[in-house]
Each structure stands twice: as structure tokens, then as C-alpha cells.
Scaffold this motif. Structure first.
Motif, mmCIF file in Angstrom:
data_model
loop_
_atom_site.group_PDB
_atom_site.id
_atom_site.type_symbol
_atom_site.label_atom_id
_atom_site.label_comp_id
_atom_site.label_asym_id
_atom_site.label_seq_id
_atom_site.Cartn_x
_atom_site.Cartn_y
_atom_site.Cartn_z
ATOM 1 N N ARG A 88 19.917 45.836 43.130
ATOM 2 C CA ARG A 88 20.256 44.246 42.968
ATOM 3 C C ARG A 88 21.621 44.008 42.333
ATOM 4 N N PHE A 89 22.547 44.930 42.469
ATOM 5 C CA PHE A 89 24.000 44.672 41.846
ATOM 6 C C PHE A 89 25.086 44.298 42.930
ATOM 7 N N VAL A 90 25.839 43.494 42.347
ATOM 8 C CA VAL A 90 26.978 42.833 43.198
ATOM 9 C C VAL A 90 28.243 43.105 42.511
ATOM 10 N N LEU A 91 29.197 43.689 43.159
ATOM 11 C CA LEU A 91 30.445 44.222 42.337
ATOM 12 C C LEU A 91 31.580 43.006 42.606
ATOM 13 N N GLY A 92 31.762 41.981 41.627
ATOM 14 C CA GLY A 92 32.613 41.210 41.882
ATOM 15 C C GLY A 92 33.890 41.528 40.963
ATOM 16 N N LEU A 93 35.016 41.833 41.768
ATOM 17 C CA LEU A 93 36.395 42.350 41.148
ATOM 18 C C LEU A 93 37.348 41.338 41.402
ATOM 19 N N GLY A 94 38.477 41.404 40.393
ATOM 20 C CA GLY A 94 39.614 40.289 40.458
ATOM 21 C C GLY A 94 40.757 41.112 39.807
ATOM 22 N N ALA A 95 41.981 40.704 40.131
ATOM 23 C CA ALA A 95 43.259 41.118 39.444
ATOM 24 C C ALA A 95 43.576 40.519 38.350
ATOM 25 N N SER A 96 42.940 39.487 37.942
ATOM 26 C CA SER A 96 43.258 38.557 36.563
ATOM 27 C C SER A 96 44.700 38.124 36.625
ATOM 28 N N GLY A 97 45.305 37.958 35.614
ATOM 29 C CA GLY A 97 46.642 37.576 35.630
ATOM 30 C C GLY A 97 47.645 38.439 34.761
ATOM 31 N N PRO A 98 48.730 38.266 34.848
ATOM 32 C CA PRO A 98 50.019 39.175 34.085
ATOM 33 C C PRO A 98 49.563 38.999 32.582
ATOM 34 N N GLN A 99 49.327 37.596 32.041
ATOM 35 C CA GLN A 99 49.221 37.433 30.559
ATOM 36 C C GLN A 99 48.142 38.427 30.002
ATOM 37 N N VAL A 100 47.193 38.773 30.635
ATOM 38 C CA VAL A 100 45.847 39.654 30.285
ATOM 39 C C VAL A 100 46.424 41.216 30.490
#
Length: 356
Positions: A88-100
Motif C-alpha cells: 500500500r506504499f506510495v513514494l512521493g519525492l521532492g527536491a525541496s528548496g535551497p533554504q532547507v
């Protein structure tokens, strides 16, 4: 239209009532539950803890930040949660932003699209488990090559000891800019937009089509759309006695994202909302927020903007607003709301009975 529940960012501690809300969402028939991370709580632990009380709802990270973990560590977590949840797992990924990325993780933010391509390719190689995992880099070389400062030269290409439950475990990409959106359609199984509006559907469809066209020929959809590709849009939602009251509840939320979730030079959330024509108003919001006046920042958020990117009002108001989304590219509306509002929103899951 499917519906998901977004648990949002934690503030000083766990959001009160969210564990029960996740269990209720599972029982009520919500499609998915999503967790977030920034620089406090992580996205994986709450999903595992709250998800242990569920039996059918999909468990998704929305999003896991790439800079928080190496690609192989993320793949390990994904295959582990997929086994424990029965697929049931879905891997949602993101690059975030330079501040973080640079301020919290201490990593360079440059070339986020290229890094995303590398990252997703390695995760997929781990999940396919066809051979020991190797990658040329430059962001994530495996094994670590000789000559890298501190390297011993003893790195070995390895294959996961655990056999993944699903080699094709779905990977979704968070994206707000045009190039990132097209990239999601090219290399991922879904797109996770934020602050989207039905008014931008034409633009969104064009960017997705651009990404589908860039796929290898054997993966291109036969028509304009890939029927298996998901678009799971997070939509802030407030239930109140009137639309105006609900708008006021969500103004601080939008002010936070426009003024506080990113630097003054680079704020992808503000840029996404500005595409709706509210650039000047959002600049004012950001200026008040930077000055420390959060009340004025919230007051400067236009009511029309809130109504474009949020669901607001009584349950019947919200049901009418959902109808705007049903002809868009969005396949799942992920409701980000107060857990106490969940019972009032559950009727959205049941289509109205047509008149006799």
C-alpha cells in the motif's frame, strides 16, 4: 474523483487527533493518506505508526525530501513499508528548496532536475533488484569512486538483500515549476502539485503531455494521456459556517507558504500561486511576513486566491467546489484539513444519488 487526507507539517508536536483521523479515513473509504517533512518531523515514521491502524488506505509520503536520504536509503524505506503494509506504499519525492537543502541538510541545491533524474533511477534499480546497483553520478555515484576525499576505494556494488514486494512500486514527484512538472510525467508514476487551480488545467495538461512525449517510445501513452498516471493535488480545506469564515481560517496557511516556506529570492509556492495573477498581492504578503507581521501578511492574502486553490465553506459549498475539479487532470484531491473536519467531509466520498 478519489480523495486523500494530508496530515500536514507538525508544529511543536504531533497534530492532535491525527492518528484517529487516519484510522477514520481508512474506514470511510479515503484512497490515501499523505505525510510531510520539512525540518522537524520526518515523513516516514508517522506514516508507519498511524498506518499500522489501517487496513486498506494507501500510505504515501507527500513528500519525502531527497536531500534527507541517499537514494538507496529511500529505496530501503520504501520496500520495507511496502512489505509491512501489504503493498500500500506510495513514494512521493521532492527536491525541496535551497533554504532547507543547504540550511538544514548542508548539501548544495544546484541542478535539482538532474539530481532528481539520478535519484529516481537509483531507487528504481534497487526496487527492480536485477543486478548490483551502480550509478555514474555525478550527484550519487555508486560505488563511491576512487579519488573522492575520504574514500577508501573498497566500495562494492550491492543488491538489496530484501526482495521488494513490488518492483514497480509507484513513485510520484512533487513539482510546481513547469520543467519539474514535465519531468514528473517523463520519469515518474504520478505528479504531486500544490496550489493548483482548475483554472490552470490547460497549462498543466500541456506540461504533462510534454513529459509523456519525452519518455522512451515503449512507455509513451497511446493517446494524449497516460491512464495509469496519477495527479494527486493537495488542496487546503476548511469547513465553517460560511465561505468567508473558511477563507479567514486559511489565509494564515497561504501566508505561511507565500512568505515563510522559502527564501525571499526563491519560493516555489509563491511562484505557483503567482501564476494565477496574484503576484503583487503575494509580494505584499511576503514583505509583511519577512517583517515579522504575520497578521498583516494573512490579511493581505486575497479572498479570490484562497477560493482558487482551496476548498472552503460548508460541506455543501465544498461539494459544489469539488465539481470544478472533476474535469481536470487531477485524479485525487488530497484534503489538507483540521482532523475534526473529517466527518463533515466524508460525504464527498459518496456520489449523490441521481434523481429518479
Amino acid at each position: 474523483m478519489r480523495f486523500g487526507l494530508h496530515t500536514g507539517y507538525w508544529s511543536a508536536g504531533p497534530p492532535p487527533g491525527m492518528a484517529d483521523a487516519v484510522a477514520r479515513a481508512d474506514e470511510a473509504g479515503f484512497d490515501s493518506v499523505w505525510t510531510a517533512e520539512a525540518y522537524g518531523s520526518d515523513a516516514l515514521t508517522p506514516l508507519a505508526w498511524w498506518g499500522a491502524r489501517t487496513s486498506r488506505i494507501r500510505l504515501a509520503t507527500g513528500i519525502a525530501q531527497m536531500s534527507a536520504r541517499t537514494p538507496t536509503a529511500t529505496a530501503m524505506a520504501a520496500l520495507t513499508l511496502d512489505h509491512l503494509s501489504g503493498g500500500r506504499f506510495v513514494l512521493g519525492l521532492g527536491a525541496s528548496g535551497p533554504q532547507v537543502v543547504e540550511g538544514w541538510y548542508g548539501q548544495p541545491y544546484a541542478k535539482p532536475l538532474a539530481r532528481t533524474r539520478e535519484y529516481v533511477a537509483i531507487v528504481r534499480d534497487v526496487l527492480r533488484r536485477e543486478a548490483p546497483v551502480t550509478a555514474p553520478g555525478p550527484a550519487y555515484p555508486l560505488p563511491l569512486p576512487d579519488g573522492v576525499p575520504g574514500a577508501t576505494g573498497q566500495g562494492k556494488a550491492l543488491r538489496s538483500t530484501v526482495h521488494p514486494l513490488r518492483a514497480d512500486l509507484p513513485i510520484h514527484l512533487a513539482a510546481q515549476g513547469p520543467r519539474n512538472t514535465a519531468l514528473a510525467a517523463e520519469i515518474a508514476d504520478g505528479w504531486l502539485p500544490a496550489f493548483l487551480s482548475p483554472a490552470l488545467d490547460g497549462e498543466a495538461r500541456a506540461l504533462l503531455a510534454q513529459g509523456f512525449a519525452a519518455r522512451p517510445e515503449h512507455r509513451r501513452p497511446a493517446g494524449e494521456h497516460d491512464e495509469t498516471f496519477e495527479v494527486c493535488a493537495t488542496v487546503p480545506t476548511a469547513v465553517a459556517g460560511s465561505i468567508a469564515q473558511a477563507v479567514d481560517l486559511l489565509r494564515p496557511h497561504l501566508a505561511l507558504y507565500a512568505g515563510g516556506m522559502g527564501s525571499q529570492e526563491s519560493n516555489f509556492h509563491r511562484e505557483a500561486m503567482a501564476r494565477l495573477g496574484y503576484g503583487d498581492a503575494l509580494a505584499e504578503v511576503a514583505a509583511h511576513y519577512a517583517a515579522g507581521d504575520r497578521d498583516r501578511a494573512a490579511a493581505a492574502v486575497p479572498e479570490e486566491l484562497v477560493r482558487e486553490v482551496c476548498l472552503v465553506g460548508t460541506p455543501s459549498d465544498i461539494a459544489e467546489q469539488v465539481a470544478r475539479w472533476e474535469t481536470t487532470c487531477v485524479t485525487t484531491l488530497v484534503l489538507q484539513t483540521d482532523p475534526r473536519a473529517l466527518p463533515a467531509l466524508t460525504p464527498l466520498l459518496t456520489p449523490p444519488t441521481p434523481p429518479a
